[in-house]
Design a protein around this motif. Structure first.
Motif, PDB file in Angstrom:
ATOM      1  N   ASP A  55       0.889  -1.269  -0.190  1.00  0.00           N
ATOM      2  CA  ASP A  55       0.038  -0.028   0.000  1.00  0.00           C
ATOM      3  C   ASP A  55       0.960   1.303   0.195  1.00  0.00           C
ATOM      4  O   ASP A  55       1.904   1.132   0.438  1.00  0.00           O
ATOM      5  N   LEU A  56       0.385   2.036  -0.672  1.00  0.00           N
ATOM      6  CA  LEU A  56       1.107   3.655  -0.787  1.00  0.00           C
ATOM      7  C   LEU A  56       1.078   4.257   0.535  1.00  0.00           C
ATOM      8  O   LEU A  56       1.591   5.151   0.968  1.00  0.00           O
ATOM      9  N   ASP A  57      -0.162   3.919   1.509  1.00  0.00           N
ATOM     10  CA  ASP A  57      -0.300   4.631   2.791  1.00  0.00           C
ATOM     11  C   ASP A  57      -0.450   6.043   2.732  1.00  0.00           C
ATOM     12  O   ASP A  57       0.018   6.811   3.595  1.00  0.00           O
ATOM     13  N   ILE A  58      -1.373   6.599   1.644  1.00  0.00           N
ATOM     14  CA  ILE A  58      -1.564   7.783   1.459  1.00  0.00           C
ATOM     15  C   ILE A  58      -2.795   8.182   2.521  1.00  0.00           C
ATOM     16  O   ILE A  58      -3.684   7.320   2.201  1.00  0.00           O
ATOM     17  N   GLU A  59      -3.046   9.465   2.895  1.00  0.00           N
ATOM     18  CA  GLU A  59      -4.243   9.822   3.724  1.00  0.00           C
ATOM     19  C   GLU A  59      -4.700  11.069   3.126  1.00  0.00           C
ATOM     20  O   GLU A  59      -3.871  12.093   2.893  1.00  0.00           O
ATOM     21  N   ARG A  60      -5.757  11.576   3.328  1.00  0.00           N
ATOM     22  CA  ARG A  60      -6.451  12.684   3.019  1.00  0.00           C
ATOM     23  C   ARG A  60      -6.201  13.673   4.067  1.00  0.00           C
ATOM     24  O   ARG A  60      -6.265  13.177   5.201  1.00  0.00           O
ATOM     25  N   PRO A  61      -5.338  14.833   3.764  1.00  0.00           N
ATOM     26  CA  PRO A  61      -5.016  15.564   4.926  1.00  0.00           C
ATOM     27  C   PRO A  61      -5.979  16.135   5.735  1.00  0.00           C
ATOM     28  O   PRO A  61      -7.028  16.518   5.234  1.00  0.00           O
ATOM     29  N   ALA A  62      -5.836  16.295   7.008  1.00  0.00           N
ATOM     30  CA  ALA A  62      -6.775  16.943   7.862  1.00  0.00           C
ATOM     31  C   ALA A  62      -6.064  18.046   8.966  1.00  0.00           C
ATOM     32  O   ALA A  62      -5.060  17.821   8.997  1.00  0.00           O
ATOM     33  N   PRO A  63      -6.921  19.035   8.975  1.00  0.00           N
ATOM     34  CA  PRO A  63      -6.223  20.087   9.938  1.00  0.00           C
ATOM     35  C   PRO A  63      -5.571  19.227  11.344  1.00  0.00           C
ATOM     36  O   PRO A  63      -6.245  18.593  12.156  1.00  0.00           O
ATOM     37  N   GLY A  64      -4.434  19.786  11.677  1.00  0.00           N
ATOM     38  CA  GLY A  64      -3.667  19.366  12.842  1.00  0.00           C
ATOM     39  C   GLY A  64      -3.178  18.043  12.759  1.00  0.00           C
ATOM     40  O   GLY A  64      -2.925  17.442  13.772  1.00  0.00           O
ATOM     41  N   VAL A  65      -3.450  17.279  11.599  1.00  0.00           N
ATOM     42  CA  VAL A  65      -2.835  15.868  11.503  1.00  0.00           C
ATOM     43  C   VAL A  65      -1.908  15.659  10.632  1.00  0.00           C
ATOM     44  O   VAL A  65      -1.917  16.181   9.402  1.00  0.00           O
ATOM     45  N   ASN A  66      -0.634  15.124  10.988  1.00  0.00           N
ATOM     46  CA  ASN A  66       0.493  14.973   9.971  1.00  0.00           C
ATOM     47  C   ASN A  66       0.233  13.646   9.113  1.00  0.00           C
ATOM     48  O   ASN A  66       0.393  12.508   9.742  1.00  0.00           O
ATOM     49  N   VAL A  67       0.031  13.614   7.868  1.00  0.00           N
ATOM     50  CA  VAL A  67      -0.205  12.617   7.186  1.00  0.00           C
ATOM     51  C   VAL A  67       0.759  12.506   5.725  1.00  0.00           C
ATOM     52  O   VAL A  67       1.272  13.506   5.371  1.00  0.00           O
TER      53      VAL A  67
END
Length: 402
Positions: free
Chosen positions: A238-250
């Motif tokens: 998996d590329l392990d990408i995540e949609r950015p969210a405020p205050g969360v480092n992804v």
């Protein structure tokens, strides 16, 4: 409609319907400055074809093909199309063939360990260094789209933008793995590759197109090397990408991204899933109507037009001509207008939209070799007026159908 350089004329690529010369046309390059060489990297040798010359500090366009293909059979129908000549006048193009997949590639020795998908992406910095490239705009299909996405995640400073066709950000599932193993017993490798490249409807209806690519896979590809490349792709993680969210480092792509898929492609679900994981302010999803697994082959004019919009959104080619895609959007119910003073906008019916490529305001691209351009004054925006309203819900990625 654009044209080639002085004294050159490039004929439009017609659908692949002539069995006698279809593969010849696939493998034929247009007459441009071409340099081919094998480059030694940290994970072995890779064959690279450089077309054209670098323009100042502009990025080059770097392509990476899918399994069962090489750069010619994957991208020649697009880059040989007359509508792409306006782009290639402004950008050098660097075609990368996965190890052992180029024309006339010798078989790897027994016991050779083929690079993993991650290792294939780690070979690309060496390619850029060899040709003196500071950054690229990546265009990849299938396995190549996965490799370029991994490259952009690991080396964000080297990638200014991505065009990802049929990208699948997930590892192969258990059921997919089982189906591959079972089909491997009953069917030849070419049939497995064809089912990956094309949808069922396309396989049953586009006999000449399928014949062309089946013959290429059987007669032109080194079967041993192809098997190793297929296994590498099927072993991806998996590329392990995540949609950015405020205050969360992804982990997510930092560059503008255009995701492309044909409406009858076997990769539709995977592309939509990947789109949901990316930053909606930097991502555009383009679904192409009447199109199967290889949009760059069956709809090269539309894809060239979309690529021009994408490049304009990055601040390049502000005066590029736009015709085909605007007409197709108008016909499908979307409205597009174009004037010199006001940039065009495409209106979709999905509610609030953000700017297609970034959520930032106007900015200049100082890293290019051209006169600094203000982004808001050069790109053709793909957004809706609803995105300007206050109190809107969280931004969604732009989706365009053509």
């Amino acid at each position: 409609m654009s044209s080639g350089g002085p004294g050159s004329r490039v004929a439009e690529q017609k659908p692949l319907v002539n069995k006698e010369d279809a593969i010849t046309r696939l493998l034929t390059d247009i007459e441009v400055d071409i340099h081919e060489q094998d480059i030694e990297t940290v994970h072995g040798s890779v064959h690279v074809t450089m077309c054209g010359t670098l323009r100042g500090n502009r990025p080059a366009i770097l392509t990476y093909h899918d399994i069962g293909l090489n750069h010619k059979t994957c991208f020649n129908p697009l880059f040989n199309h007359e509508d792409m000549q306006e782009i290639t006048q402004h950008f050098a193009v660097c075609h990368v063939d996965a190890p052992g997949q180029q024309d006339g590639a010798p078989s790897f020795p027994p016991g050779y360990m083929y690079p993993s998908m991650d290792q294939l992406s780690d070979m690309l910095p060496g390619v850029l260094k060899q040709f003196g490239l500071k950054s690229v705009i990546g265009m990849g299909t299938g396995a190549g789209a996965y490799i370029l996405t991994r490259f952009a995640l690991n080396y964000p400073d080297m990638v200014e933008g991505l065009v990802l066709i049929n990208v699948n950000s997930c590892a192969e599932g258990w059921m997919d793995w089982a189906a591959t193993k079972i089909s491997g017993w009953a069917h030849a490798l070419p049939d497995m590759v064809i089912s990956h490249l094309f949808g069922k409807e396309e396989i049953h209806s586009s006999h000449d197109l399928i014949h062309t690519y089946r013959q290429h896979i059987i007669n032109d590809m080194n079967q041993n090397n192809l098997h190793l490349f297929v296994n590498s792709y099927n072993s991806r993680r998996d590329l392990d990408i995540e949609r950015p969210a405020p205050g969360v480092n992804v982990d997510t792509l930092q560059c503008p991204s255009l995701l492309v898929v044909g409406d009858s492609s076997p990769a539709v679900d995977a592309v939509v899933d990947c789109n949901a994981k990316l930053d909606p302010t930097k991502t555009t999803l383009l679904k192409m109507a009447d199109c199967g697994g290889l949009p760059q082959v069956s709809q090269p004019a539309k894809l060239a037009e979309a690529f021009k919009y994408f490049i304009q959104g990055m601040g390049y080619m502000p005066s590029a001509s736009m015709t085909r895609l605007m007409r197709s959007r108008t016909a499908s119910g979307s409205s597009v207008t174009s004037t010199e003073g006001n940039r065009s906008r495409a209106h979709t019916g999905e509610g609030a939209r953000s700017r297609s490529h970034t959520g930032e305001g106007p900015r200049s691209r100082a890293q290019t070799g051209d006169t600094p351009r203000n982004r808001a004054g050069t790109d053709i925006e793909l957004s809706s007026n609803a995105a300007k309203t206050s109190g809107q819900s969280s931004p969604k990625s732009m989706e365009v159908s053509c």
